[in-house]
Design an enzyme around this catalytic site. Structure first.
Site, PDB file in Angstrom:
ATOM      1  N   SER A  41      37.456  34.845  35.636  1.00 26.70           N
ATOM      2  CA  SER A  41      37.226  36.381  35.668  1.00 26.70           C
ATOM      3  C   SER A  41      37.952  37.181  36.676  1.00 26.70           C
ATOM      4  CB  SER A  41      35.690  36.722  35.688  1.00 26.70           C
ATOM      5  OG  SER A  41      35.405  37.720  35.034  1.00 26.70           O
ATOM      6  N   HIS A  92      32.532  34.239  27.476  1.00 24.06           N
ATOM      7  CA  HIS A  92      33.013  34.120  29.112  1.00 24.06           C
ATOM      8  C   HIS A  92      32.207  33.452  29.838  1.00 24.06           C
ATOM      9  CE1 HIS A  92      35.581  36.552  31.896  1.00 24.06           C
ATOM     10  NE2 HIS A  92      34.518  36.828  32.555  1.00 24.06           N
TER      11      HIS A  92
END
Length: 547
Positions: free
Chosen positions: A207, A469
């Protein structure tokens, strides 16, 4: 000499002998002095080792200074790394202030493996939208169980303390990125003392950590710090990474904490240095329009070329086009529903204006207000009309004439995935295959976790979120947002990922492998070479556009 004096002298000699005992793996000699780590059964840990002077007082909002202190006593390296001061999205309640301003450390984890006298090294930059997160939140038990490499976790400044910028030489910003770079220099210079191989360092992150890895790689001398890099679900071209509008936010930060309407950047910085760090970080709440939206109000910026110790002076795409970046093997990745992390927030229940319901229902009336913040184009459009036109096109493209709601959530999640992650992953890879000289690899992961970030944010299990994610990355580094107990297929994938990192660090030619699959290089390729990783294995595929 009296009896007591003799005892003291003998005690000192005994302690010195222990401190210099080469057979004591917990005792490590560094230029600053000796430190002692912890024996954790199947691995050793050496935590919270400072690589920079504490960024306090006059050192706040400045580039980090290398750690200069020396230790007269043995440094205690058994304490878990502190969270850098942050307004944390995952802390419940109204007060989300967590951490300490003095936090610039590295933590080292070394496996016990009698078959190796030295180890390759994986340096790790944690995620958290440049706003929150911590080295300690990414577990290392899976990695240490495999015993393939030394892991080094990097802590760096976050939020306003790490990224406030007025866009000029007085307050240029990017302090968190400068922290990371100094930590990498420390690792390169000192890791051999822990049995690490300084010539075999791979830098990875997820990320914002993945975007940080890419940004570090855009430094032309990156190859002197690491031999390869992997960016999981984040890269420098993601729209939430390098943003415009930082100057306005910095002056607004000053106004919120009591600096008034500062005349210039120098006076603003001088005032910000006098305020309690907790006030600066708590001010983040004033930049959120609801929940934790936008999730990255402070982050990397383009600095003026004459800024002292400037880290990034061009847009990332321009750096890549110039060819003047770290020419090392690099992999960039995404998961099929990366945007679930952001979109899931809209499924939360809330009571607004006396009306209960889900946030997504209010999106029907607030799309033009909220979309620019949700998708990070608020500061990149020149006029309100441009902004509204783009918002309208996105809604039409993904939802047509349907309303926002539970039944259309999957399409909204795909919009978030494409705009915030997938499209820019393709754009980054495209630039690297055209302007890079070292291998550029990519994979897409599709294997949903039973629970993950989306379920953690919504507390809902009635929605099919897909592969969200972190569903891949947290198989390597355990995280509390997903099940720590892995399914049999996830156990195999976890081992494959860990072996992939170890082999990448040792490869002399930048070869990247996952299980039985060898990644294909994108440099010079007409079509995108994308490795698909899923429950049943892996396969190389070619695409004109990412799926």
């Amino acid at each position: 000499m009296n009896y007591v004096g003799l005892i003291i002298v003998l005690s000192c000699l005994w302690l010195t002998a222990i401190a210099s005992d080469p057979d004591d793996p917990l005792l490590v000699q560094l230029p600053q002095g000796k430190l002692r780590g912890r024996d954790n059964g199947n691995y050793y840990s050496y935590e919270s080792i400072p690589y920079a002077e504490p960024p306090l007082g006059d050192l706040r909002l400045e580039a980090p200074e290398p750690y200069k202190q020396t230790w007269s006593d043995i440094f205690d390296a058994t304490k878990a790394p502190a969270h850098c001061l942050q307004w944390d999205q995952f802390t419940s309640g109204d007060d989300k202030l967590v951490g300490a301003e003095d936090c610039l450390t590295v933590s080292i984890y070394k496996p016990k493996n009698s078959s190796r006298s030295s180890y390759p090294v994986v340096a790790h930059i944690h995620g958290g939208a440049f706003m929150f997160g911590a080295a300690a939140l990414n577990g290392h038990e899976n990695v240490m169980r495999e015993g393939k490499f030394i892991l080094v976790k990097i802590s760096y400044r976050l939020g306003p303390l790490g990224f406030a910028s007025t866009g000029d030489t007085d307050l240029p910003g990017n302090y968190g990125l400068k922290d990371q770079r100094l930590a990498l220099k420390w690792i390169r210079q000192n890791i051999a003392s822990f049995g690490g191989e300084p010539e075999n360092i791979v830098l990875i992150g997820h990320s914002a950590g993945g975007a940080s890895v890419h940004l570090q790689m855009l430094r032309e001398d990156f190859g002197k710090l690491a031999k390869a890099a992997i960016s999981f679900s984040g890269n420098a071209l993601d729209p939430w990474v390098v943003q415009e509008g930082g100057r306005g936010r910095a002056f607004e930060l000053g106004r919120i904490v009591g600096c008034g309407l500062a005349e210039d950047s120098a006076s603003l910085k001088k005032c910000l240095k006098t305020k309690p760090a907790s006030d600066l970080v708590s001010a983040v709440r004033n930049f959120l329009i609801f929940s934790y939206v936008p999730f990255a109000p402070f982050g990397p910026v383009v600095e003026p070329s004459d800024a002292p110790e400037a880290f990034l002076t061009q847009e990332p795409s321009d750096v890549i086009k110039s060819g003047k970046f770290g020419q090392v093997p690099w992999a960039v990745t995404y998961v099929t529903e990366d945007g679930g992390y952001n979109a899931a927030l809209l499924l939360a229940e809330w009571n607004r204006y006396g009306k209960s319901g889900t946030v997504i229902e209010d999106l029907n009336d607030r799309w033009f207000d909220w979309a620019p913040y949700l998708l990070f184009y608020r500061d990149s459009k020149k006029t309100i009309k441009d902004m509204d036109d783009y918002s309208r096109r996105l809604r039409q493209q993904y939802l047509g004439n349907r309303r926002f709601g539970i039944e259309s959530y999957w399409d909204l999640q795909q919009l978030f995935t494409d705009i915030l992650f997938k499209n820019s992953t393709q754009d980054s890879l495209d630039l690297h295959r055209k302007y890079g000289k070292s291998p550029a690899y990519a994979f897409v992961y599709d294997n949903p976790a039973d629970t993950g970030i989306a379920q953690a944010l919504t507390n809902r299990k009635d929605i099919n979120f897909g592969t969200v994610h972190g569903d891949d990355y947290f198989l390597i580094f355990e995280n509390a947002v997903r099940n720590l107990e892995l399914r049999p297929d996830e156990q195999l994938i976890s081992r494959n990922f860990i072996n992939m990192l170890a082999d990448f660090a040792l490869s002399d030619h930048g070869v990247l492998k996952y299980g039985e699959c060898v990644f294909k290089d994108n440099v010079g390729s007409e079509k995108f070479e994308l490795l698909s990783i899923h429950k049943d294995g892996c396969e190389n595929k070619q695409y004109v556009e990412f799926p």
